[in-house]
Motif scaffolding. Structure first.
Motif, PDB file in Angstrom:
ATOM      1  N   GLY A  39       8.338  18.570  26.865  1.00 42.39           N
ATOM      2  CA  GLY A  39       7.448  19.283  25.977  1.00 42.39           C
ATOM      3  C   GLY A  39       7.712  20.775  26.021  1.00 42.39           C
ATOM      4  O   GLY A  39       8.520  21.264  26.815  1.00 42.39           O
ATOM      5  N   LEU A  40       7.022  21.495  25.150  1.00 42.91           N
ATOM      6  CA  LEU A  40       7.206  22.940  25.032  1.00 42.91           C
ATOM      7  C   LEU A  40       5.857  23.633  24.954  1.00 42.91           C
ATOM      8  O   LEU A  40       4.896  23.069  24.428  1.00 42.91           O
ATOM      9  N   ASN A  41       5.806  24.867  25.429  1.00 44.39           N
ATOM     10  CA  ASN A  41       4.584  25.654  25.273  1.00 44.39           C
ATOM     11  C   ASN A  41       4.693  26.484  23.993  1.00 44.39           C
ATOM     12  O   ASN A  41       5.730  26.510  23.336  1.00 44.39           O
ATOM     13  N   VAL A  42       3.620  27.158  23.630  1.00 44.61           N
ATOM     14  CA  VAL A  42       3.589  27.928  22.382  1.00 44.61           C
ATOM     15  C   VAL A  42       4.638  29.036  22.385  1.00 44.61           C
ATOM     16  O   VAL A  42       5.282  29.288  21.364  1.00 44.61           O
ATOM     17  N   THR A  43       4.846  29.671  23.515  1.00 37.92           N
ATOM     18  CA  THR A  43       5.850  30.735  23.601  1.00 37.92           C
ATOM     19  C   THR A  43       7.238  30.193  23.290  1.00 37.92           C
ATOM     20  O   THR A  43       8.000  30.796  22.522  1.00 37.92           O
ATOM     21  N   ASP A  44       7.577  29.046  23.865  1.00 39.61           N
ATOM     22  CA  ASP A  44       8.878  28.416  23.598  1.00 39.61           C
ATOM     23  C   ASP A  44       9.020  28.063  22.122  1.00 39.61           C
ATOM     24  O   ASP A  44      10.062  28.314  21.512  1.00 39.61           O
ATOM     25  N   ILE A  45       7.986  27.468  21.562  1.00 39.64           N
ATOM     26  CA  ILE A  45       8.026  27.052  20.161  1.00 39.64           C
ATOM     27  C   ILE A  45       8.146  28.266  19.248  1.00 39.64           C
ATOM     28  O   ILE A  45       8.931  28.265  18.300  1.00 39.64           O
ATOM     29  N   THR A  46       7.392  29.318  19.558  1.00 42.75           N
ATOM     30  CA  THR A  46       7.436  30.543  18.755  1.00 42.75           C
ATOM     31  C   THR A  46       8.858  31.118  18.724  1.00 42.75           C
ATOM     32  O   THR A  46       9.346  31.513  17.662  1.00 42.75           O
ATOM     33  N   ALA A  47       9.517  31.128  19.857  1.00 45.78           N
ATOM     34  CA  ALA A  47      10.884  31.644  19.921  1.00 45.78           C
ATOM     35  C   ALA A  47      11.850  30.777  19.110  1.00 45.78           C
ATOM     36  O   ALA A  47      12.765  31.290  18.459  1.00 45.78           O
ATOM     37  N   LEU A  48      11.634  29.475  19.113  1.00 42.65           N
ATOM     38  CA  LEU A  48      12.540  28.554  18.415  1.00 42.65           C
ATOM     39  C   LEU A  48      12.392  28.605  16.899  1.00 42.65           C
ATOM     40  O   LEU A  48      13.372  28.484  16.170  1.00 42.65           O
ATOM     41  N   VAL A  49      11.163  28.754  16.407  1.00 48.43           N
ATOM     42  CA  VAL A  49      10.950  28.708  14.954  1.00 48.43           C
ATOM     43  C   VAL A  49      10.842  30.095  14.336  1.00 48.43           C
ATOM     44  O   VAL A  49      10.801  30.220  13.114  1.00 48.43           O
ATOM     45  N   SER A  73      -2.512  20.122  29.555  1.00 47.05           N
ATOM     46  CA  SER A  73      -2.650  21.425  30.198  1.00 47.05           C
ATOM     47  C   SER A  73      -1.875  21.445  31.499  1.00 47.05           C
ATOM     48  O   SER A  73      -1.863  20.470  32.252  1.00 47.05           O
ATOM     49  N   ASN A  74      -1.225  22.552  31.731  1.00 47.76           N
ATOM     50  CA  ASN A  74      -0.501  22.795  32.974  1.00 47.76           C
ATOM     51  C   ASN A  74      -0.998  24.142  33.483  1.00 47.76           C
ATOM     52  O   ASN A  74      -0.408  25.171  33.190  1.00 47.76           O
ATOM     53  N   GLY A  75      -2.135  24.126  34.160  1.00 46.72           N
ATOM     54  CA  GLY A  75      -2.798  25.371  34.529  1.00 46.72           C
ATOM     55  C   GLY A  75      -3.393  26.002  33.287  1.00 46.72           C
ATOM     56  O   GLY A  75      -4.141  25.360  32.563  1.00 46.72           O
ATOM     57  N   VAL A  76      -3.023  27.238  32.994  1.00 49.77           N
ATOM     58  CA  VAL A  76      -3.516  27.913  31.795  1.00 49.77           C
ATOM     59  C   VAL A  76      -2.602  27.682  30.593  1.00 49.77           C
ATOM     60  O   VAL A  76      -2.916  28.086  29.481  1.00 49.77           O
ATOM     61  N   GLU A  77      -1.497  27.028  30.833  1.00 50.37           N
ATOM     62  CA  GLU A  77      -0.507  26.795  29.787  1.00 50.37           C
ATOM     63  C   GLU A  77      -0.724  25.431  29.126  1.00 50.37           C
ATOM     64  O   GLU A  77      -1.073  24.468  29.787  1.00 50.37           O
ATOM     65  N   HIS A  78      -0.526  25.358  27.818  1.00 52.59           N
ATOM     66  CA  HIS A  78      -0.595  24.098  27.090  1.00 52.59           C
ATOM     67  C   HIS A  78       0.820  23.668  26.735  1.00 52.59           C
ATOM     68  O   HIS A  78       1.592  24.443  26.173  1.00 52.59           O
ATOM     69  N   ILE A  79       1.127  22.428  27.065  1.00 53.48           N
ATOM     70  CA  ILE A  79       2.443  21.861  26.784  1.00 53.48           C
ATOM     71  C   ILE A  79       2.277  20.843  25.666  1.00 53.48           C
ATOM     72  O   ILE A  79       1.450  19.924  25.760  1.00 53.48           O
ATOM     73  N   TYR A  80       3.067  20.988  24.604  1.00 49.40           N
ATOM     74  CA  TYR A  80       2.993  20.116  23.439  1.00 49.40           C
ATOM     75  C   TYR A  80       4.134  19.109  23.464  1.00 49.40           C
ATOM     76  O   TYR A  80       5.248  19.431  23.887  1.00 49.40           O
ATOM     77  N   PHE A  81       3.840  17.887  23.011  1.00 45.71           N
ATOM     78  CA  PHE A  81       4.842  16.823  22.981  1.00 45.71           C
ATOM     79  C   PHE A  81       4.567  15.909  21.796  1.00 45.71           C
ATOM     80  O   PHE A  81       3.453  15.875  21.260  1.00 45.71           O
ATOM     81  N   LEU A  82       5.595  15.160  21.401  1.00 41.61           N
ATOM     82  CA  LEU A  82       5.479  14.265  20.243  1.00 41.61           C
ATOM     83  C   LEU A  82       4.686  13.008  20.577  1.00 41.61           C
ATOM     84  O   LEU A  82       4.781  12.475  21.682  1.00 41.61           O
TER      85      LEU A  82
END
Length: 108
Positions: A39-49, A73-82
């Motif tokens: 999965g990816l967090n919002v920061t990763d996704i933002t950089a990719l798109v 949730s991974n602490g304060v980070e949200h991880i997104y997956f399909l």
């Protein structure tokens, strides 16, 4: 003449999913998540798109509501997956209905 009422209902129920897959940024997010093992967090996704973080969050919300992705949730980070199984089943059912209605029309 055939009655396409079942097709109309099926298409209405699948319209949100069809719109999710029709939008370029959301397709890019789906591909990015599909290529990610964990999965990816919002920061990763933002950089990719290459769009703003609020815009990414907007697309992610729509995709979550449609059942195409989920998050953990991974602490304060949200991880997104399909999570494509249920949405793809819904689309397959819609196309099966359209196929059946079209066959009825062809036989008329």
């Amino acid at each position: 003449m055939a009655n396409f009422q079942q097709s109309e209902t099926a298409l209405t129920e699948s319209a949100t999913l069809i719109n999710i897959f029709a939008e370029k940024i959301r397709r890019q997010i789906i591909i990015a998540l599909g290529n990610s093992d964990n999965g990816l967090n919002v920061t990763d996704i933002t950089a990719l798109v290459n769009i703003s973080r609020p815009a990414v969050s907007h697309h992610l919300r729509l995709m979550r509501e449609a059942g195409v992705i989920d998050m953990r949730s991974n602490g304060v980070e949200h991880i997104y997956f399909l999570t494509l199984a249920a949405p793809l089943q819904q689309l397959q059912a819609t196309f099966a209905t359209l196929t059946a209605d079209n066959a009825t029309l062809s036989q008329s």
